[in-house]
Design a protein around this motif. Structure first.
Motif, PDB file in Angstrom:
ATOM      1  N   LEU A  47       0.854  -1.290  -0.014  1.00 37.17           N
ATOM      2  CA  LEU A  47      -0.061   0.147   0.006  1.00 37.17           C
ATOM      3  C   LEU A  47       0.899   1.153   0.013  1.00 37.17           C
ATOM      4  CD1 LEU A  47      -2.718  -1.238   2.587  1.00 37.17           C
ATOM      5  CD2 LEU A  47      -3.081  -1.069   0.115  1.00 37.17           C
ATOM      6  N   ASN A  48       1.894   1.107  -0.567  1.00 36.32           N
ATOM      7  CA  ASN A  48       2.976   2.163  -0.558  1.00 36.32           C
ATOM      8  C   ASN A  48       2.171   3.623  -1.339  1.00 36.32           C
ATOM      9  OD1 ASN A  48       4.977   1.330   0.824  1.00 36.32           O
ATOM     10  ND2 ASN A  48       6.129   0.743  -0.985  1.00 36.32           N
ATOM     11  N   ASN A  49       2.434   4.635  -0.839  1.00 38.87           N
ATOM     12  CA  ASN A  49       1.814   5.893  -1.684  1.00 38.87           C
ATOM     13  C   ASN A  49       0.118   5.776  -1.482  1.00 38.87           C
ATOM     14  OD1 ASN A  49       4.404   6.816  -2.338  1.00 38.87           O
ATOM     15  ND2 ASN A  49       4.435   5.453  -3.984  1.00 38.87           N
ATOM     16  N   LYS A  50      -0.298   4.940  -0.594  1.00 34.41           N
ATOM     17  CA  LYS A  50      -1.844   5.016  -0.425  1.00 34.41           C
ATOM     18  C   LYS A  50      -2.182   5.781   0.885  1.00 34.41           C
ATOM     19  CE  LYS A  50      -2.617   2.160  -3.932  1.00 34.41           C
ATOM     20  NZ  LYS A  50      -3.256   2.674  -5.239  1.00 34.41           N
ATOM     21  N   THR A  51      -3.381   6.225   0.960  1.00 33.65           N
ATOM     22  CA  THR A  51      -4.089   6.843   2.146  1.00 33.65           C
ATOM     23  C   THR A  51      -5.226   5.960   2.452  1.00 33.65           C
ATOM     24  OG1 THR A  51      -5.506   8.311   0.776  1.00 33.65           O
ATOM     25  CG2 THR A  51      -3.134   9.079   1.437  1.00 33.65           C
ATOM     26  N   ALA A  52      -5.460   5.986   3.865  1.00 34.94           N
ATOM     27  CA  ALA A  52      -6.269   4.936   4.455  1.00 34.94           C
ATOM     28  C   ALA A  52      -7.046   5.637   5.671  1.00 34.94           C
ATOM     29  CB  ALA A  52      -5.992   3.618   4.818  1.00 34.94           C
ATOM     30  N   LEU A  53      -8.229   5.737   5.783  1.00 35.28           N
ATOM     31  CA  LEU A  53      -8.949   6.102   6.848  1.00 35.28           C
ATOM     32  C   LEU A  53      -9.657   4.801   7.443  1.00 35.28           C
ATOM     33  CD1 LEU A  53     -10.779   7.999   8.481  1.00 35.28           C
ATOM     34  CD2 LEU A  53     -12.565   8.000   6.921  1.00 35.28           C
ATOM     35  N   VAL A  54      -9.426   4.728   8.758  1.00 31.85           N
ATOM     36  CA  VAL A  54      -9.807   3.811   9.534  1.00 31.85           C
ATOM     37  C   VAL A  54     -10.809   4.128  10.581  1.00 31.85           C
ATOM     38  CG1 VAL A  54      -9.642   1.768  10.832  1.00 31.85           C
ATOM     39  CG2 VAL A  54      -7.805   2.200   9.037  1.00 31.85           C
ATOM     40  N   THR A  55     -11.911   4.090  10.639  1.00 28.58           N
ATOM     41  CA  THR A  55     -12.921   4.630  11.609  1.00 28.58           C
ATOM     42  C   THR A  55     -12.826   3.569  13.027  1.00 28.58           C
ATOM     43  OG1 THR A  55     -14.883   3.582  11.337  1.00 28.58           O
ATOM     44  CG2 THR A  55     -14.431   5.802  10.052  1.00 28.58           C
ATOM     45  N   GLY A  56     -12.736   4.353  13.924  1.00 29.89           N
ATOM     46  CA  GLY A  56     -12.895   3.481  15.452  1.00 29.89           C
ATOM     47  C   GLY A  56     -11.250   2.865  15.422  1.00 29.89           C
ATOM     48  N   ALA A  57     -10.316   3.428  15.052  1.00 34.12           N
ATOM     49  CA  ALA A  57      -8.780   3.007  15.052  1.00 34.12           C
ATOM     50  C   ALA A  57      -8.027   3.126  16.441  1.00 34.12           C
ATOM     51  CB  ALA A  57      -7.991   3.689  14.161  1.00 34.12           C
ATOM     52  N   SER A  58      -8.902   3.610  17.215  1.00 27.28           N
ATOM     53  CA  SER A  58      -8.095   3.995  18.771  1.00 27.28           C
ATOM     54  C   SER A  58      -7.769   2.881  19.245  1.00 27.28           C
ATOM     55  CB  SER A  58      -8.820   4.932  19.507  1.00 27.28           C
ATOM     56  OG  SER A  58     -10.075   4.651  19.637  1.00 27.28           O
ATOM     57  N   ARG A  59      -8.753   1.560  19.044  1.00 30.89           N
ATOM     58  CA  ARG A  59      -8.649   0.549  19.857  1.00 30.89           C
ATOM     59  C   ARG A  59      -8.961  -0.629  18.863  1.00 30.89           C
ATOM     60  NH1 ARG A  59     -13.214   0.490  23.212  1.00 30.89           N
ATOM     61  NH2 ARG A  59     -13.950   2.557  22.949  1.00 30.89           N
ATOM     62  N   GLY A  60      -8.989  -2.038  19.527  1.00 33.83           N
ATOM     63  CA  GLY A  60      -9.358  -3.119  18.819  1.00 33.83           C
ATOM     64  C   GLY A  60      -8.912  -3.478  17.623  1.00 33.83           C
ATOM     65  N   LEU A  89      -2.320  -1.770   7.915  1.00 35.70           N
ATOM     66  CA  LEU A  89      -2.280  -1.004   6.642  1.00 35.70           C
ATOM     67  C   LEU A  89      -1.171   0.063   6.647  1.00 35.70           C
ATOM     68  CD1 LEU A  89      -6.338   0.270   6.451  1.00 35.70           C
ATOM     69  CD2 LEU A  89      -5.072  -1.654   5.271  1.00 35.70           C
ATOM     70  N   SER A  90      -0.561   0.316   7.716  1.00 35.76           N
ATOM     71  CA  SER A  90       0.629   1.434   7.717  1.00 35.76           C
ATOM     72  C   SER A  90       1.898   0.457   7.644  1.00 35.76           C
ATOM     73  CB  SER A  90       0.793   2.276   9.117  1.00 35.76           C
ATOM     74  OG  SER A  90       1.072   1.366  10.075  1.00 35.76           O
ATOM     75  N   GLU A  91       2.010  -0.744   8.155  1.00 36.76           N
ATOM     76  CA  GLU A  91       2.975  -1.665   7.550  1.00 36.76           C
ATOM     77  C   GLU A  91       2.988  -2.073   6.208  1.00 36.76           C
ATOM     78  OE1 GLU A  91       2.484  -3.989  11.883  1.00 36.76           O
ATOM     79  OE2 GLU A  91       2.280  -5.311  10.247  1.00 36.76           O
ATOM     80  N   GLU A  92       1.822  -2.052   5.427  1.00 36.57           N
ATOM     81  CA  GLU A  92       1.978  -2.069   4.223  1.00 36.57           C
ATOM     82  C   GLU A  92       2.403  -0.783   3.361  1.00 36.57           C
ATOM     83  OE1 GLU A  92       2.050  -4.719   2.637  1.00 36.57           O
ATOM     84  OE2 GLU A  92       1.446  -6.122   4.057  1.00 36.57           O
ATOM     85  N   GLY A  93       2.583   0.273   4.152  1.00 36.76           N
ATOM     86  CA  GLY A  93       3.003   1.656   3.597  1.00 36.76           C
ATOM     87  C   GLY A  93       1.929   2.565   3.385  1.00 36.76           C
ATOM     88  N   ALA A  94       0.915   2.605   4.079  1.00 38.83           N
ATOM     89  CA  ALA A  94      -0.342   3.516   3.674  1.00 38.83           C
ATOM     90  C   ALA A  94      -0.248   4.547   4.832  1.00 38.83           C
ATOM     91  CB  ALA A  94      -1.624   2.771   3.930  1.00 38.83           C
ATOM     92  N   LEU A  95      -0.216   5.839   4.459  1.00 38.27           N
ATOM     93  CA  LEU A  95      -0.420   6.923   5.495  1.00 38.27           C
ATOM     94  C   LEU A  95      -2.102   6.756   5.913  1.00 38.27           C
ATOM     95  CD1 LEU A  95      -0.119   9.578   6.970  1.00 38.27           C
ATOM     96  CD2 LEU A  95      -0.774  10.672   4.574  1.00 38.27           C
ATOM     97  N   VAL A  96      -2.035   6.469   7.308  1.00 41.24           N
ATOM     98  CA  VAL A  96      -3.375   6.223   7.963  1.00 41.24           C
ATOM     99  C   VAL A  96      -4.122   7.222   8.812  1.00 41.24           C
ATOM    100  CG1 VAL A  96      -4.679   4.443   9.286  1.00 41.24           C
ATOM    101  CG2 VAL A  96      -2.802   4.005   7.955  1.00 41.24           C
ATOM    102  N   ALA A  97      -5.173   7.744   8.680  1.00 40.68           N
ATOM    103  CA  ALA A  97      -6.113   8.633   9.510  1.00 40.68           C
ATOM    104  C   ALA A  97      -6.914   7.531  10.562  1.00 40.68           C
ATOM    105  CB  ALA A  97      -7.071   9.293   8.690  1.00 40.68           C
ATOM    106  N   VAL A  98      -6.435   7.874  11.642  1.00 42.25           N
ATOM    107  CA  VAL A  98      -6.632   7.158  12.999  1.00 42.25           C
ATOM    108  C   VAL A  98      -7.926   7.686  13.616  1.00 42.25           C
ATOM    109  CG1 VAL A  98      -5.953   6.299  15.286  1.00 42.25           C
ATOM    110  CG2 VAL A  98      -4.516   6.057  13.409  1.00 42.25           C
TER     111      VAL A  98
END
Ligand code: NDP
Length: 255
Positions: free
Chosen positions: A4-17, A26-35
């Motif tokens: 997922l290099n150069n990709k962006t992602a939104l994960v709702t409810g990403a503070s826990r669980g 997703l970030s390990e695969e290279g995405a910039l993630v909105a938590v």
């Protein structure tokens, strides 16, 4: 090279669980993630700093889903965070993960209209309008992944209202998959079974043992078990899967 290099992602409810584990994967695969989170800022910041410690990129976004103006607030924070880091507001992966359940031990006879409305507002209405709003930002070939529950296929009377709301989120996948196929955007549902989200109940071995018996593998799921499925769906390798219901319950639905 991450998938997922150069990709962006939104994960709702990403503070826990499950959401946190998904943001991490997703970030390990290279995405910039909105938590995204609702109220637990400390937990959201912990997710972001774990991602950064692993060499990934992430930022927190607050919005209480189910409250008035929720999706607008979410996208204000999301677009600002993306713009600061990438120069534009394109989003490649949306994971509708945030969810609430019926309070434990509440019989279906006792669910109030207010509790019912809240479940639908958070679990069904917010994801619908998140997808609708995200259409401006989603890249062609993007991904929408909706987190449902095995309880849409496994009876549990205490969770009838919750399961109804999860049945509704599955419809987003079915119908938007058809609607967005011309843009090569895939829309899928992932349905976890009982998954250790770090809450107190998973600290009582006898209860965990009982819950484990529901899975064909005789263990409860770990958040990363579900996160790996979501990450696969987010990758190019899953480009030919859309409108699908993916059972990520460790065989719980086999009966
Ligand atoms: P958790 O209860 O561990 O975490 C919930 C997350 O959603 C938190 O980040 C929380 O933010 C956020 N959230 C909750 N309510 C709202 C709201 N109103 N507005 C915005 N954010 C909100 O979740 P799980 O990991 O257990 O579950 C994740 C998803 O998987 C849910 O959709 C759930 O229904 C589904 N699922 C879970 C199963 C399980 O056994 N864990 C089984 C089947 C399905 P904050 O930290 O700020 O409160």
């Amino acid at each position: 090279m991450g998938r997922l290099n150069n990709k962006t992602a939104l994960v709702t409810g990403a503070s826990r669980g499950i959401g946190r584990a998904t943001a991490m994967r997703l970030s390990e695969e290279g995405a910039l993630v909105a938590v995204h989170y609702a109220t637990n800022e400390a937990a959201a910041r912990e997710t972001v700093s774990s991602i950064e410690k692993n060499g990934g990129r992430a930022f927190p976004v607050r919005a209480e889903l189910g409250a008035s103006g929720d999706v607008h607030e979410l996208f204000l924070g999301l677009e600002q965070g993306l713009k600061e880091r990438t120069g534009d507001t394109t989003i490649d992966v949306v994971v509708n993960n945030a969810g609430e359940t019926t309070p434990a031990g509440l019989a279906p006879e006792d669910v109030t209209p207010e509790q019912f409305d809240r479940l639908f507002a958070v679990n069904a209405k917010a994801p619908y309008f998140i997808v609708q709003r995200a259409l401006n930002n989603l890249s062609d070939g993007g991904r929408v992944i909706n987190i449902s529950s095995g309880l849409t296929r496994f009876a549990n009377p205490e969770q009838v209202a919750y399961s109804m709301s999860k049945g509704a989120i599955e419809q987003i996948s079915l119908h938007f998959a058809r609607h967005l196929a011309s843009r090569r955007i895939t829309v899928n549902t992932v349905a976890p079974g009982i998954t250790n989200n770090g809450s107190e109940i998973f600290e009582t071995p006898e209860i965990v043992e009982q819950m484990a018996q529901l899975s064909a593998f005789k263990r409860v799921g770990e958040a990363v078990d579900v996160a790996d499925v979501v990450t696969f769906l987010a990758s190019d390798e899953a480009r030919w899967i859309t409108g699908a219901f993916i059972d990520a319950s460790g065989g719980t639905l086999l009966g």
